[in-house]
Scaffold this motif. Structure first.
Motif, PDB file in Angstrom:
ATOM      1  N   ARG A 154       0.813  -1.216   0.000  1.00  0.00           N
ATOM      2  CA  ARG A 154       0.000   0.000   0.000  1.00  0.00           C
ATOM      3  C   ARG A 154       0.851   1.273   0.000  1.00  0.00           C
ATOM      4  NH1 ARG A 154      -4.194  -2.480   4.449  1.00  0.00           N
ATOM      5  NH2 ARG A 154      -5.722  -3.332   2.978  1.00  0.00           N
ATOM      6  N   THR A 155       2.028   1.198   0.610  1.00  0.00           N
ATOM      7  CA  THR A 155       2.804   2.419   0.819  1.00  0.00           C
ATOM      8  C   THR A 155       4.056   2.516  -0.042  1.00  0.00           C
ATOM      9  OG1 THR A 155       3.999   1.384   2.657  1.00  0.00           O
ATOM     10  CG2 THR A 155       1.992   2.609   3.192  1.00  0.00           C
ATOM     11  N   ASN A 156       4.591   1.381  -0.468  1.00  0.00           N
ATOM     12  CA  ASN A 156       5.834   1.378  -1.245  1.00  0.00           C
ATOM     13  C   ASN A 156       5.842   0.201  -2.219  1.00  0.00           C
ATOM     14  OD1 ASN A 156       8.424   1.933  -2.155  1.00  0.00           O
ATOM     15  ND2 ASN A 156       9.443   0.966  -0.397  1.00  0.00           N
ATOM     16  N   PRO A 157       4.913   0.197  -3.195  1.00  0.00           N
ATOM     17  CA  PRO A 157       4.735  -0.973  -4.058  1.00  0.00           C
ATOM     18  C   PRO A 157       5.917  -1.294  -4.972  1.00  0.00           C
ATOM     19  CG  PRO A 157       3.411   0.867  -4.833  1.00  0.00           C
ATOM     20  CD  PRO A 157       3.942   1.262  -3.497  1.00  0.00           C
ATOM     21  N   SER A 158       6.865  -0.383  -5.109  1.00  0.00           N
ATOM     22  CA  SER A 158       8.047  -0.677  -5.918  1.00  0.00           C
ATOM     23  C   SER A 158       9.163  -1.334  -5.110  1.00  0.00           C
ATOM     24  CB  SER A 158       8.586   0.605  -6.558  1.00  0.00           C
ATOM     25  OG  SER A 158       9.007   1.521  -5.558  1.00  0.00           O
ATOM     26  N   GLN A 185       7.610 -13.969  -2.696  1.00  0.00           N
ATOM     27  CA  GLN A 185       8.014 -12.614  -3.051  1.00  0.00           C
ATOM     28  C   GLN A 185       6.986 -11.980  -3.970  1.00  0.00           C
ATOM     29  OE1 GLN A 185      11.973 -12.196  -4.675  1.00  0.00           O
ATOM     30  NE2 GLN A 185      11.796  -9.971  -4.884  1.00  0.00           N
ATOM     31  N   PHE A 186       6.561 -10.765  -3.624  1.00  0.00           N
ATOM     32  CA  PHE A 186       5.552 -10.042  -4.404  1.00  0.00           C
ATOM     33  C   PHE A 186       6.216  -8.988  -5.274  1.00  0.00           C
ATOM     34  CE2 PHE A 186       3.153 -11.885  -0.963  1.00  0.00           C
ATOM     35  CZ  PHE A 186       1.944 -12.227  -1.551  1.00  0.00           C
ATOM     36  N   TYR A 187       5.548  -8.688  -6.386  1.00  0.00           N
ATOM     37  CA  TYR A 187       6.084  -7.729  -7.368  1.00  0.00           C
ATOM     38  C   TYR A 187       4.913  -7.017  -8.029  1.00  0.00           C
ATOM     39  CZ  TYR A 187       8.509  -6.104 -11.615  1.00  0.00           C
ATOM     40  OH  TYR A 187       9.028  -5.346 -12.642  1.00  0.00           O
ATOM     41  N   VAL A 188       4.953  -5.685  -8.052  1.00  0.00           N
ATOM     42  CA  VAL A 188       3.918  -4.894  -8.713  1.00  0.00           C
ATOM     43  C   VAL A 188       4.479  -4.388 -10.028  1.00  0.00           C
ATOM     44  CG1 VAL A 188       2.376  -2.916  -8.562  1.00  0.00           C
ATOM     45  CG2 VAL A 188       2.919  -4.235  -6.499  1.00  0.00           C
ATOM     46  N   SER A 189       3.806  -4.702 -11.131  1.00  0.00           N
ATOM     47  CA  SER A 189       4.262  -4.278 -12.451  1.00  0.00           C
ATOM     48  C   SER A 189       3.450  -3.078 -12.933  1.00  0.00           C
ATOM     49  CB  SER A 189       4.132  -5.424 -13.456  1.00  0.00           C
ATOM     50  OG  SER A 189       2.781  -5.800 -13.582  1.00  0.00           O
ATOM     51  N   CYS A 190       3.945  -2.436 -13.977  1.00  0.00           N
ATOM     52  CA  CYS A 190       3.261  -1.313 -14.639  1.00  0.00           C
ATOM     53  C   CYS A 190       3.070  -0.113 -13.724  1.00  0.00           C
ATOM     54  CB  CYS A 190       1.916  -1.742 -15.225  1.00  0.00           C
ATOM     55  SG  CYS A 190       2.045  -3.029 -16.467  1.00  0.00           S
ATOM     56  N   LEU A 191       3.951   0.063 -12.762  1.00  0.00           N
ATOM     57  CA  LEU A 191       3.831   1.236 -11.889  1.00  0.00           C
ATOM     58  C   LEU A 191       4.050   2.504 -12.708  1.00  0.00           C
ATOM     59  CD1 LEU A 191       5.664   0.101  -8.633  1.00  0.00           C
ATOM     60  CD2 LEU A 191       3.299   0.825  -8.825  1.00  0.00           C
ATOM     61  N   GLY A 192       3.096   3.416 -12.643  1.00  0.00           N
ATOM     62  CA  GLY A 192       3.213   4.681 -13.348  1.00  0.00           C
ATOM     63  C   GLY A 192       2.691   4.651 -14.766  1.00  0.00           C
ATOM     64  N   SER A 193       2.370   3.450 -15.278  1.00  0.00           N
ATOM     65  CA  SER A 193       1.831   3.373 -16.643  1.00  0.00           C
ATOM     66  C   SER A 193       0.911   2.171 -16.742  1.00  0.00           C
ATOM     67  CB  SER A 193       2.969   3.234 -17.666  1.00  0.00           C
ATOM     68  OG  SER A 193       3.696   2.056 -17.434  1.00  0.00           O
TER      69      SER A 193
END
Length: 303
Positions: A154-158, A185-193
């Motif tokens: 929620r606070t630092n997805p990268s 291990q979790f990974y958030v993709s497409c951050l910012g786009s």
């Protein structure tokens, strides 16, 4: 035409039968094994990777995952949910230490009906749920790894530190079974786009390919779906990485039977509601549609 994702599982099974390293294992049963494997499953369209070449009892698998998330380590609550997949280990310990050749059904009945008996004989030690939710450091401070993951998402997805694991070296000797699926291990993709998606990679040191892996993939996909819902993300990929991947020698004929079957479409998963937190999911929240598997294939569990 793209290959059915279940083919990854079947190809690995074929490899074990034809090229597996014949080994004597901890259980004494013996295995055909390989070292290092990976499978990927796309969950972005609601796909729920429950294998179809034999029936997988997905509700039992998800109930086990929900039990992990409670942090509990006693089989009594599992048995109350009609889940018996952890009974073999405490039963074997009871028989060995008491000399009582009690049946599994009678043992489970005593665990359910007698709290003091359950406390003495039904506890598995500091297994998965204890490590996930109540990891204790050298100062005696407990750490809730799951809550930390959700807060970080929620606070630092990268972040590259969205990891939880269960291989607590100082407590391994007290566990009924050492953790097999160890690192998440979790990974958030497409951050910012675009629309961001949440993916999960699981590292599993040891994988019983016929019986264990179908449960593991199903419940890990369920965990990814739950966490994604909690942090308002779309599930992306479940990536599974196996270390010692093995087929028990008394599972070979069952594996050959399964390989004769053609995969069918995976079902879809939706939720009946959005629970207030990761702690509030119930099996009734999971709506699985379109699951049409081949018949089940029975095989013994190696203890």
């Amino acid at each position: 035409m793209s290959r059915h994702p279940e083919t990854q599982y079947l190809d690995l099974m074929t490899h074990l039968i034809t090229h597996g390293d014949r080994r004597i294992d901890r259980t004494g049963v013996g295995t055909l094994a390989t070292f290092g494997a990976m499978m990927r499953f796309d969950l972005s369209d609601g796909t729920f990777p429950v294998y179809t070449t034999k029936r997988v009892y997905w509700k039992t698998a998800v109930k086990e995952m929900l039990w992990f998330l409670t942090g509990q380590t006693n089989i009594r609550s599992l048995l109350a949910a009609n889940v018996r997949i952890w009974s073999d280990w405490p039963l074997a310990r009871y028989r060995k230490e008491t000399g009582d050749d009690i049946s599994q059904a009678a043992f489970e009945e005593r665990v359910l009906g007698n709290e003091s008996f359950a406390n003495e004989w039904g506890d598995l030690g500091p297994v998965y749920g204890k490590q996930w939710r109540r990891w204790t450091d050298n100062d005696g401070v407990e750490h809730d790894q799951i809550a930390t993951i959700i807060e970080t998402l929620r606070t630092n997805p990268s972040s590259r530190r969205m990891i939880f694991h269960a291989w607590n070296v100082g407590e391994l000797a007290d566990m009924a079974l050492h953790p097999c699926h160890m690192v998440y291990q979790f990974y958030v993709s497409c951050l910012g786009s675009g629309a961001p998606t949440l993916s999960l990679m699981v590292t599993q040191r040891s994988s019983d390919h016929l019986l264990g892996n179908p449960f593991n993939i199903c419940q890990q996909a369920a965990l990814l779906a739950m966490v994604a819902q909690q942090v308002d993300l779309t599930p992306g990929e479940l990536i599974w990485s196996g270390g010692d991947v093995h087929l028990y020698l008394n599972h070979v004929e069952q594996a050959k039977e399964q390989l004769e079957r053609e995969p069918r479409p995976f079902p879809k998963l939706t939720f009946a509601r959005k629970p207030a937190s990761i702690d509030d999911y119930r099996i009734e929240d999971f709506i699985v549609e379109g699951y049409d598997p081949h018949p089940p294939i029975e095989a013994p569990v190696a203890v």
